[in-house]
Design an enzyme around this catalytic site. Structure first.
Site, PDB file in Angstrom:
ATOM      1  CG  HIS A 355      -2.144  -0.774   1.079  1.00  0.00           C
ATOM      2  ND1 HIS A 355      -3.298  -0.267   0.548  1.00  0.00           N
ATOM      3  CD2 HIS A 355      -2.396  -2.072   1.364  1.00  0.00           C
ATOM      4  CE1 HIS A 355      -4.219  -1.208   0.535  1.00  0.00           C
ATOM      5  NE2 HIS A 355      -3.697  -2.323   1.022  1.00  0.00           N
ATOM      6  CE  LYS A 549      -3.509  10.718   2.827  1.00  0.00           C
ATOM      7  NZ  LYS A 549      -4.231  10.067   1.712  1.00  0.00           N
ATOM      8  CB  THR A 651     -10.371   4.922  -2.172  1.00  0.00           C
ATOM      9  OG1 THR A 651     -10.080   5.229  -0.796  1.00  0.00           O
ATOM     10  CG2 THR A 651      -9.652   3.657  -2.578  1.00  0.00           C
ATOM     11  CE  LYS A 655     -14.162   6.449  -0.184  1.00  0.00           C
ATOM     12  NZ  LYS A 655     -13.504   6.788   1.109  1.00  0.00           N
TER      13      LYS A 655
HETATM   14  C1  LIG Z   1     -12.259   6.995   1.428  1.00  0.00           C
HETATM   15  C2  LIG Z   1     -11.831   7.363   2.774  1.00  0.00           C
HETATM   16  C3  LIG Z   1     -10.484   7.631   3.038  1.00  0.00           C
HETATM   17  C4  LIG Z   1      -9.418   7.593   1.978  1.00  0.00           C
HETATM   18  O1  LIG Z   1      -9.313   8.870   1.390  1.00  0.00           O
HETATM   19  P1  LIG Z   1      -8.058   9.254   0.477  1.00  0.00           P
HETATM   20  O2  LIG Z   1      -8.458  10.579  -0.080  1.00  0.00           O
HETATM   21  O3  LIG Z   1      -7.955   8.217  -0.576  1.00  0.00           O
HETATM   22  O4  LIG Z   1      -6.882   9.328   1.352  1.00  0.00           O
HETATM   23  C5  LIG Z   1     -10.133   7.997   4.318  1.00  0.00           C
HETATM   24  N1  LIG Z   1     -11.047   8.086   5.303  1.00  0.00           N
HETATM   25  C6  LIG Z   1     -12.349   7.842   5.079  1.00  0.00           C
HETATM   26  C7  LIG Z   1     -13.303   7.976   6.197  1.00  0.00           C
HETATM   27  C8  LIG Z   1     -12.782   7.466   3.815  1.00  0.00           C
HETATM   28  O5  LIG Z   1     -14.084   7.212   3.612  1.00  0.00           O
END
Ligand SMILES: *Cc1c(COP(=O)(O)O)cnc(C)c1O
Length: 810
Positions: A355, A549, A651, A655
């Site tokens: 990862h 980030k 991810t 979304k």
């Molecule tokens: C999807 C999700 C993440 C991952 O977010 P990234 O932008 O990919 O780092 C982290 N926390 C929660 C609660 C999520 O739903």
């Protein structure tokens, strides 16, 4: 499932009466929720035993997905949607004068994870069940999940997450399925016949007790299992009862030291390494899981040498990597296999997902600590290492560099990634770019040695939670335009492209977005007293707080925009609301200063009448799955701005895309694939490429001071961090300053600043053309189907696990 509204009403009233001896009018909201939970659990568990029986009797190959984290969030809605009874249930309750949404709000958010990695595991559970795959999860039932975040005076304050305080209605404790786990003590080998057998002395035996959570797929009768292990003392233990009688304090001490193992989830931060308890947690759930798998397998009567034909074990990141040695231990010590055969089976059974390439996140354990805590496992790791080094030196005669890079034990440390790679038949990265970097840079030597083991599986998200549940209106729009085939086959969402010129559809899409934005505005007003407008651009960065980030880059852009508006109050921009949501690991002080800075900027900007509401900044507290479901559908801009090469996949980006946001992206992780899917006209790209970043790291050539000295905007921003502009001391942001200047701007915040500001100006231009924007939004939604975790999981099933769907018939 076949059920009527009347039936639900009757069942519910019965539940309420039998459980609490109350009717609807007397029952408190807690009781109403719990009664509903128990009822839905009854419906859910109907096919559970049958599923397990069918998997066993069908002798089908099954997968066990081992993960330290499962960030599952609330489950009630998922159960209702997947059973296909959400509307029915909502109507039935309404007729009893009960609001389903109000009850649903009572459910605790199971936050057994830090972020993306844990959420991935949860999305995978949903997809595996929905595809009727015989596949289960294995993890830890942490009494306390990730801390709850509060912001006090701009600072993050951590509160204990007490999610088990009210009943977790979905779980089933299986007290009689407990497993003993050995820690510490001495182990020596004794010859029994012509075999060596380990003898354990003075080890601590801890009981792992499973709690099963049913995982229901969408429109399938299959019910898979998420098994979460809890560390408990065995009250029937003879030694214990003598302790209880003779020495109560020692008994309590012992009880505490046992229960500590599943007490709390470790927050994701780099300073954790070397923590003995974390290693204990890892071995605890891995050993419990693998012992159970082997015990069950043996009941089928198949010879143990066939294990890999019936079982696939997946290790999600290195946290469960000790599985390699644990499976070897069982095959050698318990099943009496010879080393070579045990090894062959182990490698064929295990698969590993990497990862991250961030060096500090690669797990290492001091070998002395490891040996003391897991003496038998250590012996096995040593032997795996010895044989592996021999193999390497045979293949690359005299190449000590290679041995140094690839050995499991090196410099007194055990490197878990190396153990996972050597002991698995499949090693996958989580996005195309990430896998390429693994193959050609980070794990180059391993790739050369085992090219056939490496493959890519780009992450995914379950469209059932992140679209159907989180944005029901958008799901309805899809059904009204392209039918409902996409629900089963999310690639079909692509058909929405047929409506790109349909003004009515675009308008409806715009209205849905506006509705989501208005809901978030109401929430923000209620929760924080901040007034924001749904007519502004919603620009959202929600994810863990981490330097790579680059929340810092985002806030610097906002500071710059503020400075420009102050210098030129008539500057014409589309009003914008910037949202942040992020937890910082408690010991990650740089991240905490960034949170403070965001809140300082928010205070300043939101309360400056001269700005006239043109920009607003909102820090959303306690970011987690529930909050994500609320805010992500409202996004216009999805901030995915990590330093290129650092974000393995992401991810959150998927979304947002699925909900029609435009991605503000560096070419990192899965952003690269989003870019390819939507085309450069439907995404905003900026910044250094991963090649450029990695070249700077390797060969130098970047001078942060020079960039800084040539940009008056950056100079103003940095001076404001130091000169009391925010009403805080000169030292308040010292770690931020040090991170920028003492590391030569390790994450290229200065370097990418100009490019980022220009990209944000482009967003402003694009948004002014309403129709153009809606078409971009529609294009993003239409192309998001490839990121459904159903697609991802199909590839894991076909290409790694070699398992097939096994549908339980109605
Ligand atoms: C999807 C999700 C993440 C991952 O977010 P990234 O932008 O990919 O780092 C982290 N926390 C929660 C609660 C999520 O739903």
């Amino acid at each position: 499932m076949q059920i009527t509204k009347e039936q639900i009403k009757q069942d519910y009233l019965k539940r309420l009466t039998f459980t609490f001896a109350e009717g609807v009018s007397e029952a408190s909201i807690d009781h109403k929720y719990l009664a509903l939970g128990k009822l839905i659990k009854d419906y859910v568990t109907e096919g559970w035993a049958e599923t397990n029986r069918a998997y066993t009797e069908g002798k089908v190959k099954q997968t066990y997905y081992f993960s330290m984290e499962f960030l599952i969030g609330k489950l009630l809605d998922t159960y209702l949607i997947n059973l296909g009874i959400k509307d029915l249930c909502s109507e039935a309750l309404a007729e009893l004068g009960i609001d389903l949404d109000e009850l649903a709000a009572m459910e605790p958010d199971a936050g057994l994870g830090n972020g993306g990695l844990g959420r991935l595991a949860a999305c995978f559970m949903d997809s595996m069940a929905s595809l009727s795959l015989p596949a289960h999860g294995c993890g830890i039932r942490f009494k306390h999940g990730l801390f709850k975040q509060k912001i006090v005076n701009g600072y993050q304050v951590e509160k204990l997450d007490d999610w088990l305080k009210t009943d977790f209605v979905w779980e089933v404790k299986k007290a009689n399925r407990g497993i003993n786990i050995n820690f510490g003590g001495n182990v020596y080998m004794r010859k029994v016949g012509n075999k060596l057998q380990p003898v354990y002395e003075n080890c601590e035996v801890i009981r792992a007790v499973p709690y099963d959570v049913p995982i229901v797929g969408f429109h399938t009768k299959n019910v898979n299992t998420l098994r979460l292990w809890s560390a408990e003392i065995d009250e029937s233990d003879i030694n214990l009862s003598s302790l209880q009688r003779g020495d109560y304090l020692r008994y309590l001490e012992h009880k505490y030291s046992v229960e500590e193992i599943s007490q709390v989830l470790y927050p994701d931060d780099s300073s954790e390494s070397g923590r003995r308890l974390r290693l204990k947690q890892e071995y605890f759930f891995v050993s419990a899981g693998i012992q159970t798998i082997v015990n069950r397998f043996k009941k089928t009567g198949e010879p143990i040498t066939e294990l890999h034909n019936y079982i696939a074990i997946h290790i999600n990141d290195t946290h469960p990597a000790v599985a390699v040695a644990e499976l070897m231990r069982i095959l050698l010590d318990q099943e009496g296999l010879e080393w070579d055969e045990a090894w062959r089976i182990t490698v064929k059974t295990l698969a590993y997902t990497n990862h991250t390439i961030m060096a500090e996140a690669l797990e290492k354990w001091p070998k002395d600590m490891f040996a003391k805590l897991l003496p038998r496992i250590y012996m096995i790791v040593e032997e795996i290492n010895r044989r592996f080094c021999l193999e390497v030196s045979k293949k690359y005669y005299g190449d000590w560099n290679k041995i140094n890079n690839m050995a499991i034990i090196q410099n007194g440390n055990i490197r878990m990634a190396n153990l996972a790679i050597i002991g698995s038949h499949s090693i996958n990265g989580v996005a195309w770019l990430h896998t390429e970097i693994l193959k050609h840079r980070e794990l180059k030597d391993f790739y050369e040695m085992y090219p056939e083991r490496f493959n890519n599986k780009t992450n995914g998200i379950t469209h059932r939670r992140w679209l159907i549940k989180a944005n029901t209106d958008l799901a309805d729009l899809l059904v009204d335009t392209i039918g409902d085939e996409w629900v089963e086959n999310p690639l079909q969402i692509k058909k929405l492209m047929n409506f790109i010129d349909d003004k009515k559809v675009l308008e409806r899409l715009g209205n849905i977005k506006y509705k989501r934005k208005a809901e978030v505005a109401a929430f923000v007003k209620k929760a924080y007293g901040i007034e924001i407008s749904p007519d502004s651009i919603y620009d959202i960065q929600v994810k863990r707080l981490h330097a790579y980030k680059r929340q810092l880059l985002n806030i610097f852009h906002i500071m710059n925009l503020y400075n420009e508006l102050k210098a030129n109050p008539s500057k014409d921009i589309v009003p914008r609301t910037f949202f942040f949501g992020a937890k910082a690991a408690p010991a990650y002080y740089l991240a905490k200063q960034i949170i403070k800075l965001i809140n300082c900027v928010a205070d300043k900007v939101n309360n400056d009448p001269e700005i006239n509401g043109k920009i607003k900044v909102v820090f959303l507290q306690n970011y987690g799955v529930t909050l994500a479901e609320k805010v992500i559908p409202s996004g216009d801009i999805s901030e995915q701005i990590s330093t290129a090469s650092k974000e393995a996949s992401g991810t959150g980006n998927m979304k947002f895309m699925m909900n029609g946001a435009i991605t503000m992206a560096t070419l990192d992780g899965a952003n690269v694939e989003i870019d390819q899917a939507v085309g450069r006209d439907n995404i905003v790209v900026f910044g250094l490429t991963s090649e450029e970043v990695m070249d700077y790291y390797a060969h130098g050539g970047y001078n942060a001071y020079e960039t800084f000295n040539n940009d008056p905007r950056l100079q103003l921003i940095i001076s404001q961090l130091k000169n009391g502009f925010f009403g805080v001391g000169a030292d308040e942001f010292n770690l931020i300053l040090r991170n920028l200047f003492d590391t030569n701007d390790e994450f290229f915040v200065f370097k990418d600043f100009d490019s980022y500001v220009k990209a944000q100006e482009k967003v402003d231009e694009l948004y002014k053309d309403k129709e153009r924007w809606l078409k971009m939004s529609l294009t993003n939604i239409a192309n998001s189907g490839i990121f459904s975790s159903d697609n991802t999981i199909k590839k894991y099933a076909d290409e790694i696990w070699n398992i097939k769907p096994h549908k339980i018939s109605e």
